[in-house]
Scaffold this active site. Structure first.
Site, short mmCIF file in Angstrom:
data_model
loop_
_atom_site.label_atom_id
_atom_site.label_comp_id
_atom_site.label_asym_id
_atom_site.label_seq_id
_atom_site.Cartn_x
_atom_site.Cartn_y
_atom_site.Cartn_z
N ARG A 105 0.82 -1.22 0.00
CA ARG A 105 0.00 0.00 0.00
C ARG A 105 0.85 1.27 0.00
NH1 ARG A 105 -5.22 -1.54 3.73
NH2 ARG A 105 -6.43 -2.27 1.97
N LYS A 127 -16.87 -15.51 2.91
CA LYS A 127 -18.32 -15.35 3.09
C LYS A 127 -19.03 -14.89 1.83
CE LYS A 127 -18.43 -14.36 7.98
NZ LYS A 127 -18.68 -13.35 9.00
N GLY A 135 -7.74 -8.70 0.63
CA GLY A 135 -6.64 -8.80 1.61
C GLY A 135 -5.89 -10.12 1.55
N GLY A 147 -12.58 -4.13 0.63
CA GLY A 147 -13.99 -3.78 0.75
C GLY A 147 -14.43 -2.76 -0.30
P1 ADP Z 1 -10.08 -11.72 0.49
O1 ADP Z 1 -9.54 -11.02 1.72
O2 ADP Z 1 -9.01 -12.06 -0.47
O3 ADP Z 1 -11.25 -10.99 -0.11
P2 ADP Z 1 -11.75 -13.38 2.14
O4 ADP Z 1 -11.50 -12.48 3.28
O5 ADP Z 1 -13.12 -13.41 1.58
O6 ADP Z 1 -10.68 -13.11 0.97
O7 ADP Z 1 -11.44 -14.89 2.56
C1 ADP Z 1 -10.17 -15.36 2.79
C2 ADP Z 1 -10.19 -16.50 3.77
O8 ADP Z 1 -11.09 -17.51 3.37
C3 ADP Z 1 -8.83 -17.16 3.87
O9 ADP Z 1 -8.30 -16.94 5.15
C4 ADP Z 1 -9.11 -18.65 3.61
O10 ADP Z 1 -8.43 -19.50 4.49
C5 ADP Z 1 -10.59 -18.74 3.84
N1 ADP Z 1 -11.16 -19.87 3.09
C6 ADP Z 1 -11.29 -19.98 1.76
N2 ADP Z 1 -11.84 -21.16 1.44
C7 ADP Z 1 -12.06 -21.81 2.59
C8 ADP Z 1 -12.62 -23.10 2.93
N3 ADP Z 1 -13.06 -23.95 2.00
N4 ADP Z 1 -12.71 -23.40 4.23
C9 ADP Z 1 -12.27 -22.56 5.18
N5 ADP Z 1 -11.73 -21.37 4.93
C10 ADP Z 1 -11.64 -20.99 3.66
MG MG Z 2 -10.20 -10.87 3.73
#
Ligand code: ADP
Ligand code: MG
Length: 387
Positions: free
Chosen positions: A35, A196, A345, A368
């Site tokens: 960043r 999520k 992230g 976000g």
């Molecule tokens: P980003 O920050 O890249 O947008 P998210 O915050 O939505 O991603 O999600 C990232 C997290 O989701 C990671 O820590 C990863 O371990 C978890 N994750 C992804 N798939 C699974 C799964 N099948 N079971 C448990 N955790 C998961």
């Molecule tokens: Mg995240």
């Protein structure tokens, strides 16, 4: 949106809102300076054009009070390294002393203000606080795309009191994401994974009309599998999202969900790990990654795309045993000759670990904020620059 390139910055005090919210280790050392690097071109542009540069940012969560551990001191040192020139560090972000310091600046000088969130008024979008900040500059530049979805004083209220412009990074973020939504090169593949579905369902819905293929993996795909009445064992899901997903066109042929998965009885990676065709998860198992057939299917779609938007890992990539899907997708996107956009992230952590961060056309600084933008929503920080 007014841009800094449209205004003469010579000898002006330019108050720049950056996002220096970096991860620090226990000793307060910066773990990832992505960043910080992202804002360097704007600062260099301003210095080259003989501006006086006043930088401001938040760092972490200090509950509206001073917290030495969250001082921007180490950020200032890192910036000085990248810019190869001195960066003076102020003790606060408002007050008489700071006002005096900024009024005495010479062209080409840089001052970094202290953490904005040491004042609770920042997060309250407080008018008086914004007015005090605005007194430090002749013009205001927002170069913090990642906080544009926040109604905070240094992002929104401040624009009422001082001529306001978008910096080079914000301009680029908006242009790239706008193009992906409005006139992407086709085929457009959108890859969504992560934790999520509730945080990403609007993005998926918005891309249903725009994208050619939407690939879903990660934990959020488990909720979709569950909504389709496929066995997911004891995988964590968002039960409250099932009705919305059912409503939503899960039968749309653009949407691709896993056809096989990697499952285990626990998340440690120590227990038995096996490949399970979708729907064949046992009751005591969790789905922790996409399986080999899904990987192949997703890679094939990625290889065929001209534009790729990716947010969210395909599995619990923090554990080696469940990282294969995410790694394969990361490599396929990195190697693609398509225009590639990546954000999030954990997703950025992953590509950083793999040494692939420079292999994408655009790595968004917004987690976000990027999701909100791609969902087609207005971001208050951007709207504030348009009026
Ligand atoms: P980003 O920050 O890249 O947008 P998210 O915050 O939505 O991603 O999600 C990232 C997290 O989701 C990671 O820590 C990863 O371990 C978890 N994750 C992804 N798939 C699974 C799964 N099948 N079971 C448990 N955790 C998961
Ligand atoms: Mg995240």
């Amino acid at each position: 949106m007014k841009l800094i390139k449209d205004v003469d910055v010579q000898n002006k005090r330019v108050l720049v809102r950056a996002d220096f919210n970096v991860d620090l280790d226990e000793q307060g050392k910066i773990i990832d300076d992505f960043r910080i690097r992202a804002v360097v071109p704007t600062i260099e542009y301003l210095i080259k054009n003989n501006a006086k540069v006043i930088l401001m940012s938040h760092l972490g969560e200090s509950q509206g009070k001073k917290d030495e551990k969250l001082s921007l001191g180490s950020v200032g040192e890192k910036l000085a390294e990248y810019l190869n020139c001195p960066v003076a560090k102020a003790d606060d972000c408002i007050g008489e002393e700071i006002k005096k310091q900024t009024h005495e600046m010479k062209a080409g000088e840089i001052i970094l203000l202290e953490n904005l969130r040491f004042h609770q008024e920042e997060k309250e979008n407080d008018e008086n606080f914004a007015k005090e900040l605005s007194k430090l500059g002749d013009i205001y530049v927002n170069d913090a795309f990642s906080v544009c979805h926040r109604l905070h004083a240094s992002v929104v209220a401040i624009t009422k009191y001082i001529p306001s412009y978008a910096g080079l990074l914000l301009e680029k973020e908006v242009a790239v994401l706008k193009k992906a939504l409005e006139n992407p090169e086709h085929p457009l593949a959108v890859v969504i994974g992560g934790a999520k579905i509730s945080t990403k369902i609007k993005v998926i819905a918005n891309f249903l009309d725009i994208a050619d293929n939407i690939l879903l993996g990660g934990a959020l795909a488990n909720t979709v599998l569950h909504a389709k009445c496929l066995a997911i064992g004891k995988s964590l899901i968002e039960e409250e999202m099932v009705a919305e997903i059912k409503n939503f066109e899960i039968t749309n042929t653009k949407i691709h969900i896993p056809v096989d998965t990697i499952v285990s009885t626990d998340t440690t990676g120590q227990g038995e790990v096996r490949i399970a065709p979708v729907g064949k998860t046992k009751e005591d198992e969790l789905i922790l990654d996409i399986g080999p057939e899904t990987k192949e299917l997703f890679v094939r779609i990625i290889k065929n795309a001209e534009t790729i938007v990716w947010n969210g890992p395909m599995g619990l990539f923090e554990k080696e045993n469940f990282a294969h899907g995410s790694k394969a997708i990361a490599k396929a996107i990195a190697e693609s000759s398509a225009y590639t956009i990546v954000g999030g992230g954990e997703t950025i952590c992953l590509i950083n670990e793999l040494g692939l961060i420079d292999k994408f056309s655009h790595v968004s600084t917004g987690g976000g904020a990027m999701l909100k933008f791609l969902a087609g929503e207005k971001l208050p920080g951007i709207t504030a620059l348009e009026t």
